[in-house]
Design a protein around this motif. Structure first.
Motif, PDB file in Angstrom:
ATOM      1  N   PHE A  99       0.845  -1.194   0.000  1.00 29.23           N
ATOM      2  CA  PHE A  99       0.000   0.000   0.000  1.00 29.23           C
ATOM      3  C   PHE A  99       0.878   1.241   0.000  1.00 29.23           C
ATOM      4  O   PHE A  99       2.012   1.231   0.495  1.00 29.23           O
ATOM      5  CB  PHE A  99      -0.952   0.010   1.205  1.00 29.23           C
ATOM      6  CG  PHE A  99      -0.270   0.231   2.532  1.00 29.23           C
ATOM      7  CD1 PHE A  99      -0.231   1.486   3.110  1.00 29.23           C
ATOM      8  CD2 PHE A  99       0.327  -0.830   3.204  1.00 29.23           C
ATOM      9  CE1 PHE A  99       0.399   1.694   4.324  1.00 29.23           C
ATOM     10  CE2 PHE A  99       0.956  -0.643   4.427  1.00 29.23           C
ATOM     11  CZ  PHE A  99       0.990   0.629   4.983  1.00 29.23           C
ATOM     12  N   HIS A 100       0.341   2.328  -0.562  1.00 26.98           N
ATOM     13  CA  HIS A 100       1.072   3.586  -0.633  1.00 26.98           C
ATOM     14  C   HIS A 100       1.044   4.259   0.731  1.00 26.98           C
ATOM     15  O   HIS A 100      -0.014   4.380   1.367  1.00 26.98           O
ATOM     16  CB  HIS A 100       0.452   4.498  -1.692  1.00 26.98           C
ATOM     17  CG  HIS A 100       1.311   5.654  -2.074  1.00 26.98           C
ATOM     18  ND1 HIS A 100       1.339   6.825  -1.338  1.00 26.98           N
ATOM     19  CD2 HIS A 100       2.189   5.825  -3.097  1.00 26.98           C
ATOM     20  CE1 HIS A 100       2.179   7.678  -1.914  1.00 26.98           C
ATOM     21  NE2 HIS A 100       2.714   7.093  -2.971  1.00 26.98           N
ATOM     22  N   PRO A 134      -5.793  -1.068   4.680  1.00 30.84           N
ATOM     23  CA  PRO A 134      -4.992  -2.164   4.118  1.00 30.84           C
ATOM     24  C   PRO A 134      -4.528  -3.223   5.100  1.00 30.84           C
ATOM     25  O   PRO A 134      -4.626  -4.418   4.795  1.00 30.84           O
ATOM     26  CB  PRO A 134      -3.813  -1.420   3.467  1.00 30.84           C
ATOM     27  CG  PRO A 134      -4.357  -0.082   3.110  1.00 30.84           C
ATOM     28  CD  PRO A 134      -5.308   0.254   4.213  1.00 30.84           C
ATOM     29  N   PRO A 135      -4.028  -2.873   6.308  1.00 33.85           N
ATOM     30  CA  PRO A 135      -3.536  -3.941   7.201  1.00 33.85           C
ATOM     31  C   PRO A 135      -4.616  -4.883   7.701  1.00 33.85           C
ATOM     32  O   PRO A 135      -4.301  -5.903   8.314  1.00 33.85           O
ATOM     33  CB  PRO A 135      -2.913  -3.156   8.369  1.00 33.85           C
ATOM     34  CG  PRO A 135      -2.595  -1.816   7.810  1.00 33.85           C
ATOM     35  CD  PRO A 135      -3.687  -1.538   6.837  1.00 33.85           C
ATOM     36  N   SER A 164     -11.329  -8.980  10.586  1.00 34.35           N
ATOM     37  CA  SER A 164     -10.164  -8.209  10.135  1.00 34.35           C
ATOM     38  C   SER A 164      -9.039  -8.418  11.142  1.00 34.35           C
ATOM     39  O   SER A 164      -9.272  -8.875  12.266  1.00 34.35           O
ATOM     40  CB  SER A 164     -10.513  -6.716  10.015  1.00 34.35           C
ATOM     41  OG  SER A 164     -10.979  -6.211  11.257  1.00 34.35           O
ATOM     42  N   PHE A 165      -7.815  -8.090  10.732  1.00 34.19           N
ATOM     43  CA  PHE A 165      -6.638  -8.262  11.596  1.00 34.19           C
ATOM     44  C   PHE A 165      -6.580  -9.688  12.156  1.00 34.19           C
ATOM     45  O   PHE A 165      -6.495  -9.897  13.368  1.00 34.19           O
ATOM     46  CB  PHE A 165      -6.648  -7.241  12.741  1.00 34.19           C
ATOM     47  CG  PHE A 165      -6.674  -5.816  12.273  1.00 34.19           C
ATOM     48  CD1 PHE A 165      -5.524  -5.186  11.859  1.00 34.19           C
ATOM     49  CD2 PHE A 165      -7.875  -5.127  12.226  1.00 34.19           C
ATOM     50  CE1 PHE A 165      -5.560  -3.885  11.405  1.00 34.19           C
ATOM     51  CE2 PHE A 165      -7.922  -3.820  11.776  1.00 34.19           C
ATOM     52  CZ  PHE A 165      -6.763  -3.193  11.365  1.00 34.19           C
ATOM     53  N   PHE A 166      -6.610 -10.659  11.257  1.00 33.20           N
ATOM     54  CA  PHE A 166      -6.624 -12.055  11.673  1.00 33.20           C
ATOM     55  C   PHE A 166      -5.546 -12.822  10.927  1.00 33.20           C
ATOM     56  O   PHE A 166      -4.854 -12.282  10.058  1.00 33.20           O
ATOM     57  CB  PHE A 166      -8.006 -12.680  11.415  1.00 33.20           C
ATOM     58  CG  PHE A 166      -8.434 -12.672   9.975  1.00 33.20           C
ATOM     59  CD1 PHE A 166      -8.407 -13.825   9.211  1.00 33.20           C
ATOM     60  CD2 PHE A 166      -8.899 -11.504   9.374  1.00 33.20           C
ATOM     61  CE1 PHE A 166      -8.811 -13.825   7.888  1.00 33.20           C
ATOM     62  CE2 PHE A 166      -9.312 -11.486   8.056  1.00 33.20           C
ATOM     63  CZ  PHE A 166      -9.262 -12.649   7.307  1.00 33.20           C
ATOM     64  N   PRO A 176       5.118  -3.166   2.238  1.00 33.86           N
ATOM     65  CA  PRO A 176       4.517  -4.483   1.988  1.00 33.86           C
ATOM     66  C   PRO A 176       3.629  -4.912   3.150  1.00 33.86           C
ATOM     67  O   PRO A 176       3.913  -4.642   4.322  1.00 33.86           O
ATOM     68  CB  PRO A 176       5.723  -5.396   1.875  1.00 33.86           C
ATOM     69  CG  PRO A 176       6.751  -4.771   2.775  1.00 33.86           C
ATOM     70  CD  PRO A 176       6.529  -3.287   2.682  1.00 33.86           C
ATOM     71  N   LEU A 177       2.534  -5.580   2.811  1.00 33.95           N
ATOM     72  CA  LEU A 177       1.657  -6.179   3.809  1.00 33.95           C
ATOM     73  C   LEU A 177       1.784  -7.691   3.825  1.00 33.95           C
ATOM     74  O   LEU A 177       1.675  -8.318   4.868  1.00 33.95           O
ATOM     75  CB  LEU A 177       0.193  -5.806   3.520  1.00 33.95           C
ATOM     76  CG  LEU A 177      -0.173  -4.342   3.740  1.00 33.95           C
ATOM     77  CD1 LEU A 177      -1.534  -4.046   3.156  1.00 33.95           C
ATOM     78  CD2 LEU A 177      -0.162  -4.014   5.237  1.00 33.95           C
ATOM     79  N   SER A 178       2.002  -8.260   2.670  1.00 36.10           N
ATOM     80  CA  SER A 178       2.103  -9.714   2.562  1.00 36.10           C
ATOM     81  C   SER A 178       2.845 -10.052   1.280  1.00 36.10           C
ATOM     82  O   SER A 178       2.817  -9.264   0.319  1.00 36.10           O
ATOM     83  CB  SER A 178       0.704 -10.352   2.553  1.00 36.10           C
ATOM     84  OG  SER A 178       0.782 -11.746   2.311  1.00 36.10           O
ATOM     85  N   CYS A 179       3.490 -11.192   1.249  1.00 35.88           N
ATOM     86  CA  CYS A 179       4.042 -11.714   0.006  1.00 35.88           C
ATOM     87  C   CYS A 179       3.797 -13.218  -0.031  1.00 35.88           C
ATOM     88  O   CYS A 179       3.944 -13.902   0.984  1.00 35.88           O
ATOM     89  CB  CYS A 179       5.512 -11.353  -0.184  1.00 35.88           C
ATOM     90  SG  CYS A 179       6.650 -12.094   0.990  1.00 35.88           S
TER      91      CYS A 179
END
Length: 425
Positions: free
Chosen positions: A137-138, A170-171, A222-224, A417-420
């Motif tokens: 996300f920006h 986003p998170p 969310s947040f899981f 980055p949040l995830s890859c």
């Protein structure tokens, strides 16, 4: 004897006869040369021009009979002048993401590439390669963006926009994947305008380069934490309909039935920190958080027995960063100091530092997103730089690591980055 073909510039000429045992090898070499040749691009434009002229003629004349049109589509060669088996080899060797783009060239290509047998052939020939898919996300606008990284060429590809509400935090999302099927799952999330959790299931498929909406989760969250355990998607805990509504419910998504169902609940709600899948078990931990007043909690879900158990003390207390599983080994990139890497030793319920090169902290700034495949560890940092680590055994059976860094394009400088996830495409 079987006659072969070879390519030279833009002409197709007959070549000397080849023994039948060498035919498939020869076809494969033809297809590889064919792909890198400028003649391939010319062919694409020629095919489009041919289809355009066919449409123009049909619109100006009498409309053909539907049965004749169907016969024409089925009898149309994949590539004029080539046997279809050689033409299909050429299409099979098209790398990601160009295979999905080639579907728009003509009807025969689209029909061939979307055929289930085509995908099976690609997998059986081991033509699918691992790519790193990064959810980011920006930092200023919170705009979300998915991109794919080719670790062999160092190239990046931007994915189509993901289907989701415009106002999201986003998170709040959780991401997981089924690598060999080339499917990426983005679950739940939180609306930033109403501060409420959502229950959506969004799926990206590499073979089509498209997003689709799957069956929603039973419970908005969310947040899981989420993970792929033996091909089933597990969604654990998080916040419920309201931000402060901690939930202990757990859901399992059957990708074949395309349905969600509740499984055994957690014993206590956890604040999401990190999770990892080793074998048929999903490990979830809160990890250490500032100001380190309380020991972290952790739980382990056993899919085969549908039960939860407490995480061992050594494992949860030493879990001090983001985790990655390589083979059957659990690693952690610590989020303090120089970010050393550790590996968990189950027999001793302890973490052991990995020697060798130091983690390239100068080029890698937090936050991190981590994934692993084929004996390598991929760490994505702020700005989307990628550190590639290779853990190997030293002379005394100790683990050591070698690191290299691939700098991201300047256009990614303001992304975090949040995830890859690793997918084969």
């Amino acid at each position: 004897m079987t006659r072969g073909l070879y390519f030279f510039n833009t002409q197709i000429k007959t070549a000397p006869s080849y023994p039948s045992t060498d035919y498939h090898i020869h076809c494969r070499e033809i297809s590889k040369f064919f792909l890198i040749s400028s003649w391939f691009k010319a062919l694409v434009y020629a095919k489009r021009f041919k289809d355009f002229m066919a449409v123009s003629k049909s619109s100006s004349g009498k409309q053909q009979n539907d049965r004749d049109q169907e016969y024409h589509k089925k009898s149309e060669p994949l590539i004029p002048g080539l046997p279809d088996e050689i033409a299909e080899l050429c299409l099979l060797h098209l790398p990601y993401p160009y295979q999905s783009l080639a579907r728009s060239v003509c009807c025969s290509w689209n029909r061939t590439i979307t055929d289930p047998g085509f995908l099976l052939s690609r997998r059986s020939l081991s033509l699918s390669l691992p790519y790193l898919f990064v959810f980011a996300f920006h930092n200023s606008t919170a705009r979300i963006q998915w991109q794919a990284f080719d670790p062999r060429s160092g190239r990046w590809f931007i994915l189509p926009p993901m289907s989701c509400p415009k106002s999201v935090f986003p998170p709040g999302f959780a991401c997981t994947s089924i690598p060999r099927q080339g499917q990426l799952y983005v679950l739940g999330g939180m609306r930033s305008d109403t501060q409420t959790s959502i229950n959506t299931t969004v799926v990206y498929t590499t073979s089509t380069n498209q997003w689709s909406i799957a069956s929603p989760m039973v419970t908005p969250r969310s947040f899981f934490a989420a993970g792929n355990v033996n091909g089933k998607i597990i969604a654990v805990g998080g916040s419920g309909a309201e931000y402060n509504d901690s939930i202990t419910s757990v859901e399992c998504y059957d990708t074949r039935k395309e349905t969600w169902e509740h499984v055994a609940k957690m014993r206590v709600g956890l604040a999401r920190y990190d999770s990892a899948v080793v074998g048929s078990k999903l490990y979830v931990t809160e990890g250490w958080t500032w100001p380190f007043l309380f020991s972290p909690r952790g739980s382990i879900y056993d899919l085969e027995n549908d039960t939860w158990q407490e995480m061992k003390d050594g494992m949860k207390e030493g879990w001090t960063g983001v985790s990655v599983v390589v083979g059957d080994r659990l690693f952690v990139i610590s989020e303090y100091g120089d970010c050393p890497m550790k590996v968990y030793v189950p027999d001793r319920d302890a973490w052991q530092y990995v020697g060798g090169d130091k983690f390239p902290r100068e080029a890698m700034q937090r936050p991190f997103a981590v994934s692993g495949v084929e004996g390598r560890i991929y760490v994505v940092s702020s700005g989307l730089n990628v550190a590639i680590g290779t853990p190997i055994e030293g002379q005394n059976a100790e683990l050591i690591a070698k690191w290299e860094v691939v700098a991201a394009p300047k256009g990614f400088h303001d992304f975090s980055p949040l995830s890859c996830q690793v997918l084969y495409a």
